[in-house]
Design a protein around this motif. Sequence first.
Motif, PDB file in Angstrom:
ATOM      1  N   ARG A  72      43.817  41.303  44.580  1.00 54.44           N
ATOM      2  CA  ARG A  72      44.519  40.040  44.321  1.00 54.44           C
ATOM      3  C   ARG A  72      43.995  38.977  45.272  1.00 54.44           C
ATOM      4  O   ARG A  72      43.900  39.194  46.475  1.00 54.44           O
ATOM      5  CB  ARG A  72      46.017  40.238  44.514  1.00 54.44           C
ATOM      6  CG  ARG A  72      46.856  39.027  44.225  1.00 54.44           C
ATOM      7  CD  ARG A  72      48.332  39.378  44.389  1.00 54.44           C
ATOM      8  NE  ARG A  72      49.167  38.228  44.259  1.00 54.44           N
ATOM      9  CZ  ARG A  72      49.852  37.900  43.156  1.00 54.44           C
ATOM     10  NH1 ARG A  72      49.760  38.653  42.088  1.00 54.44           N
ATOM     11  NH2 ARG A  72      50.610  36.831  43.136  1.00 54.44           N
ATOM     12  N   SER A  73      43.649  37.829  44.725  1.00 55.55           N
ATOM     13  CA  SER A  73      43.150  36.705  45.515  1.00 55.55           C
ATOM     14  C   SER A  73      44.061  35.514  45.311  1.00 55.55           C
ATOM     15  O   SER A  73      44.231  35.034  44.183  1.00 55.55           O
ATOM     16  CB  SER A  73      41.727  36.326  45.088  1.00 55.55           C
ATOM     17  OG  SER A  73      40.849  37.398  45.266  1.00 55.55           O
ATOM     18  N   GLU A  74      44.638  35.059  46.399  1.00 56.39           N
ATOM     19  CA  GLU A  74      45.480  33.866  46.325  1.00 56.39           C
ATOM     20  C   GLU A  74      44.586  32.646  46.126  1.00 56.39           C
ATOM     21  O   GLU A  74      43.510  32.539  46.718  1.00 56.39           O
ATOM     22  CB  GLU A  74      46.305  33.720  47.607  1.00 56.39           C
ATOM     23  CG  GLU A  74      47.264  34.860  47.872  1.00 56.39           C
ATOM     24  CD  GLU A  74      48.367  34.980  46.841  1.00 56.39           C
ATOM     25  OE1 GLU A  74      48.792  33.951  46.282  1.00 56.39           O
ATOM     26  OE2 GLU A  74      48.798  36.120  46.589  1.00 56.39           O
ATOM     27  N   MET A  75      45.022  31.745  45.297  1.00 58.08           N
ATOM     28  CA  MET A  75      44.281  30.522  45.010  1.00 58.08           C
ATOM     29  C   MET A  75      44.887  29.361  45.797  1.00 58.08           C
ATOM     30  O   MET A  75      46.061  29.397  46.163  1.00 58.08           O
ATOM     31  CB  MET A  75      44.337  30.206  43.508  1.00 58.08           C
ATOM     32  CG  MET A  75      43.774  31.304  42.626  1.00 58.08           C
ATOM     33  SD  MET A  75      41.977  31.340  42.577  1.00 58.08           S
ATOM     34  CE  MET A  75      41.526  32.444  43.855  1.00 58.08           C
ATOM     35  N   GLY A 119      47.653  27.054  41.875  1.00 62.32           N
ATOM     36  CA  GLY A 119      47.755  27.823  40.648  1.00 62.32           C
ATOM     37  C   GLY A 119      48.063  29.294  40.871  1.00 62.32           C
ATOM     38  O   GLY A 119      48.407  29.737  41.961  1.00 62.32           O
ATOM     39  N   VAL A 120      47.899  30.029  39.796  1.00 67.89           N
ATOM     40  CA  VAL A 120      48.235  31.454  39.760  1.00 67.89           C
ATOM     41  C   VAL A 120      47.172  32.275  40.488  1.00 67.89           C
ATOM     42  O   VAL A 120      45.984  32.043  40.317  1.00 67.89           O
ATOM     43  CB  VAL A 120      48.352  31.915  38.286  1.00 67.89           C
ATOM     44  CG1 VAL A 120      48.675  33.388  38.200  1.00 67.89           C
ATOM     45  CG2 VAL A 120      49.380  31.089  37.547  1.00 67.89           C
ATOM     46  N   PRO A 121      47.579  33.244  41.313  1.00 67.36           N
ATOM     47  CA  PRO A 121      46.601  34.116  41.969  1.00 67.36           C
ATOM     48  C   PRO A 121      45.778  34.883  40.932  1.00 67.36           C
ATOM     49  O   PRO A 121      46.274  35.227  39.857  1.00 67.36           O
ATOM     50  CB  PRO A 121      47.458  35.077  42.784  1.00 67.36           C
ATOM     51  CG  PRO A 121      48.760  34.397  42.943  1.00 67.36           C
ATOM     52  CD  PRO A 121      48.947  33.568  41.711  1.00 67.36           C
ATOM     53  N   LYS A 122      44.524  35.167  41.276  1.00 69.64           N
ATOM     54  CA  LYS A 122      43.664  35.954  40.397  1.00 69.64           C
ATOM     55  C   LYS A 122      43.792  37.419  40.769  1.00 69.64           C
ATOM     56  O   LYS A 122      43.952  37.770  41.937  1.00 69.64           O
ATOM     57  CB  LYS A 122      42.213  35.510  40.524  1.00 69.64           C
ATOM     58  CG  LYS A 122      41.950  34.139  39.970  1.00 69.64           C
ATOM     59  CD  LYS A 122      40.470  33.830  40.030  1.00 69.64           C
ATOM     60  CE  LYS A 122      40.228  32.449  39.434  1.00 69.64           C
ATOM     61  NZ  LYS A 122      38.810  32.099  39.475  1.00 69.64           N
ATOM     62  N   GLN A 123      43.696  38.260  39.761  1.00 71.28           N
ATOM     63  CA  GLN A 123      43.711  39.708  39.969  1.00 71.28           C
ATOM     64  C   GLN A 123      42.619  40.337  39.125  1.00 71.28           C
ATOM     65  O   GLN A 123      42.370  39.890  38.016  1.00 71.28           O
ATOM     66  CB  GLN A 123      45.060  40.323  39.573  1.00 71.28           C
ATOM     67  CG  GLN A 123      46.192  39.928  40.438  1.00 71.28           C
ATOM     68  CD  GLN A 123      47.472  40.692  40.137  1.00 71.28           C
ATOM     69  OE1 GLN A 123      48.299  40.750  40.997  1.00 71.28           O
ATOM     70  NE2 GLN A 123      47.667  41.251  38.979  1.00 71.28           N
ATOM     71  N   ARG A 124      41.993  41.389  39.692  1.00 75.78           N
ATOM     72  CA  ARG A 124      41.010  42.140  38.917  1.00 75.78           C
ATOM     73  C   ARG A 124      41.035  43.592  39.369  1.00 75.78           C
ATOM     74  O   ARG A 124      41.335  43.897  40.526  1.00 75.78           O
ATOM     75  CB  ARG A 124      39.618  41.551  39.060  1.00 75.78           C
ATOM     76  CG  ARG A 124      39.010  41.672  40.420  1.00 75.78           C
ATOM     77  CD  ARG A 124      37.612  41.029  40.460  1.00 75.78           C
ATOM     78  NE  ARG A 124      37.095  41.026  41.795  1.00 75.78           N
ATOM     79  CZ  ARG A 124      36.369  42.004  42.321  1.00 75.78           C
ATOM     80  NH1 ARG A 124      36.070  43.068  41.609  1.00 75.78           N
ATOM     81  NH2 ARG A 124      35.931  41.928  43.567  1.00 75.78           N
ATOM     82  N   ARG A 125      40.738  44.455  38.429  1.00 73.97           N
ATOM     83  CA  ARG A 125      40.708  45.884  38.715  1.00 73.97           C
ATOM     84  C   ARG A 125      39.483  46.193  39.562  1.00 73.97           C
ATOM     85  O   ARG A 125      38.390  45.695  39.295  1.00 73.97           O
ATOM     86  CB  ARG A 125      40.662  46.664  37.404  1.00 73.97           C
ATOM     87  CG  ARG A 125      40.777  48.129  37.607  1.00 73.97           C
ATOM     88  CD  ARG A 125      40.726  48.852  36.260  1.00 73.97           C
ATOM     89  NE  ARG A 125      41.144  50.202  36.500  1.00 73.97           N
ATOM     90  CZ  ARG A 125      42.271  50.723  36.086  1.00 73.97           C
ATOM     91  NH1 ARG A 125      43.095  50.015  35.379  1.00 73.97           N
ATOM     92  NH2 ARG A 125      42.588  51.956  36.375  1.00 73.97           N
TER      93      ARG A 125
END
Length: 121
Positions: free
Chosen positions: A24-27, A30-36
């Motif tokens: 999880r990366s806070e921006m 806007g909405v934080p990004k998440q990736r597997r």
Amino acid sequence: MPAFPAYVKIGFPKGEDPASAVMRSEMERGVPKQRRISADVMVTQETTVYFDTKQQAIDWETWFYTTINAGADWFDWPDLRTGATRQARIVGGKPGALVPATVNWAYAQRTFTLEWLRPTL
């Protein structure tokens, strides 16, 4: 793979705690990004085991220090929740304190944390 000793009684586990498979990366806005980030997650579980005799506690220590290399090696663990046999190891090689249940050590217990990989795909 060595098996967990059958003479040791396994207590009710204190719950499973899986790690996240997501980064999880806070921006800034806007909405934080998440990736597997992984296909498997490490699951930890605190478990207590019970010994009915002094000799069982001694035998378990011998198994721990010789058979599974002071907790560094994996072993077959009977999962009480699923009934499956998992390949697990003791976190950090910490066997937990041996706690007597009677004055003469006729009964004793240890609490330690296990870990295993759980496939998520």
